[in-house]
Structures are given as structure tokens and as C-alpha cells.
Design a protein around this motif. Structure first.
Motif, mmCIF file in Angstrom:
data_model
loop_
_atom_site.group_PDB
_atom_site.id
_atom_site.type_symbol
_atom_site.label_atom_id
_atom_site.label_comp_id
_atom_site.label_asym_id
_atom_site.label_seq_id
_atom_site.Cartn_x
_atom_site.Cartn_y
_atom_site.Cartn_z
ATOM 1 N N LYS A 93 0.844 -1.197 0.000
ATOM 2 C CA LYS A 93 0.000 0.000 0.000
ATOM 3 C C LYS A 93 0.879 1.247 0.000
ATOM 4 N N SER A 94 0.464 2.243 -0.769
ATOM 5 C CA SER A 94 1.253 3.479 -0.814
ATOM 6 C C SER A 94 0.915 4.381 0.367
ATOM 7 N N PHE A 95 1.830 5.272 0.666
ATOM 8 C CA PHE A 95 1.671 6.259 1.732
ATOM 9 C C PHE A 95 2.200 7.584 1.196
ATOM 10 N N PRO A 96 1.390 8.269 0.370
ATOM 11 C CA PRO A 96 1.881 9.465 -0.333
ATOM 12 C C PRO A 96 2.220 10.652 0.571
ATOM 13 N N LEU A 97 1.753 10.659 1.790
ATOM 14 C CA LEU A 97 2.024 11.794 2.682
ATOM 15 C C LEU A 97 3.324 11.636 3.474
ATOM 16 N N TYR A 98 4.095 10.602 3.181
ATOM 17 C CA TYR A 98 5.309 10.337 3.948
ATOM 18 C C TYR A 98 6.254 11.544 3.967
ATOM 19 N N GLU A 99 6.561 12.086 2.819
ATOM 20 C CA GLU A 99 7.497 13.224 2.746
ATOM 21 C C GLU A 99 6.933 14.455 3.457
ATOM 22 N N ALA A 100 5.644 14.714 3.298
ATOM 23 C CA ALA A 100 5.027 15.874 3.948
ATOM 24 C C ALA A 100 5.065 15.712 5.471
ATOM 25 N N LEU A 101 4.794 14.512 5.950
ATOM 26 C CA LEU A 101 4.862 14.278 7.392
ATOM 27 C C LEU A 101 6.291 14.381 7.898
ATOM 28 N N GLY A 102 7.244 14.019 7.067
ATOM 29 C CA GLY A 102 8.643 14.182 7.445
ATOM 30 C C GLY A 102 8.983 15.644 7.692
ATOM 31 N N GLU A 103 8.482 16.505 6.841
ATOM 32 C CA GLU A 103 8.718 17.943 7.027
ATOM 33 C C GLU A 103 8.063 18.435 8.308
ATOM 34 N N LEU A 104 6.906 17.899 8.625
ATOM 35 C CA LEU A 104 6.185 18.320 9.824
ATOM 36 C C LEU A 104 6.857 17.798 11.091
ATOM 37 N N TYR A 105 7.112 16.496 11.149
ATOM 38 C CA TYR A 105 7.639 15.892 12.366
ATOM 39 C C TYR A 105 9.137 16.034 12.530
ATOM 40 N N ASP A 106 9.885 16.075 11.461
ATOM 41 C CA ASP A 106 11.339 16.155 11.560
ATOM 42 C C ASP A 106 11.844 17.589 11.445
ATOM 43 N N GLY A 107 10.950 18.541 11.462
ATOM 44 C CA GLY A 107 11.328 19.944 11.324
ATOM 45 C C GLY A 107 11.989 20.476 12.584
ATOM 46 N N GLN A 108 12.102 21.763 12.666
ATOM 47 C CA GLN A 108 12.730 22.409 13.801
ATOM 48 C C GLN A 108 11.860 22.292 15.051
ATOM 49 N N THR A 109 12.523 22.223 16.189
ATOM 50 C CA THR A 109 11.838 22.185 17.468
ATOM 51 C C THR A 109 12.123 23.492 18.189
ATOM 52 N N ALA A 110 11.086 24.083 18.742
ATOM 53 C CA ALA A 110 11.249 25.346 19.462
ATOM 54 C C ALA A 110 12.104 25.123 20.704
ATOM 55 N N GLU A 111 12.990 26.065 20.949
ATOM 56 C CA GLU A 111 13.855 26.019 22.121
ATOM 57 C C GLU A 111 13.933 27.417 22.703
ATOM 58 N N GLY A 112 14.358 27.498 23.952
ATOM 59 C CA GLY A 112 14.607 28.796 24.550
ATOM 60 C C GLY A 112 13.478 29.283 25.435
ATOM 61 N N THR A 113 13.440 30.593 25.630
ATOM 62 C CA THR A 113 12.542 31.229 26.576
ATOM 63 C C THR A 113 11.075 30.942 26.301
#
Length: 99
Positions: free
Chosen positions: A45-65
């Protein structure tokens, strides 16, 4: 997404953007399914949203104040405008009372 990411990171497996599927030889799929039984449906089965979810989940994480989770109240001691701080502090007190 994490399940597919782990499967894709196996040596010999890769994500085919054209088909939206993880491709691997049958022996590798057997190994993946041993570790991640829920991945079975993605063998064919295909999972076409894989790359888009990668951008969402593997993106930057907020840090600091100003980094806080949705279950935490923000630290408002760093707000520049005193009137704004008092307003927000009052709202924060009301939220704490409600909780």
C-alpha cells in the motif's frame, strides 16, 4: 509516520516517491515486520504523505525562553510591555483557577 521512517531506515530499504511506497526485498520486509508488525499493510500500500509528514515531524523544534508545551502555561516574565504583562498575568491566574 515513525513506523515507516524506521522501516525506511533499514539498510537496503528506501522510499520510492513515484509510487509512495517503501521498497525492499522480501527478506528485508520479513525483518521489518518482525520489528514492526503494523507495517504489514504498507508492504503493498502506498503512503503518499510520507514526505510531507517528514517535514512536519522532523522539522525544527522550538527552544529557549518561549518554548512550552500545550499543557504548560508560558513563562511571562520576559514580556517587554508591563501593561501587557499584567493583562496576561491576570488571564493566566484565571486559567490556573479554572484548572
Amino acid at each position: 509516520y515513525r513506523l515507516l521512517k524506521d522501516a525506511k531506515n533499514q539498510s537496503g530499504a528506501h522510499f520510492d516517491e513515484k509510487t509512495g511506497r517503501i521498497t525492499a526485498d522480501p527478506a528485508l520486509w520479513k525483518n521489518i515486520l518482525t520489528s514492526h508488525p503494523k507495517a504489514k499493510k504498507f508492504c503493498n500500500k502506498s503512503f503518499p504523505l510520507y514526505e510531507a509528514l517528514g517535514e512536519l515531524y522532523d522539522g525544527q523544534t522550538a527552544e529557549g525562553t518561549y518554548n512550552y508545551t500545550s499543557t504548560q502555561l508560558p513563562d511571562l516574565t520576559q514580556v517587554g510591555n508591563r501593561d501587557e504583562f499584567l493583562n496576561i498575568q491576570h488571564e493566566q491566574d484565571e486559567v490556573e483557577e479554572t484548572l
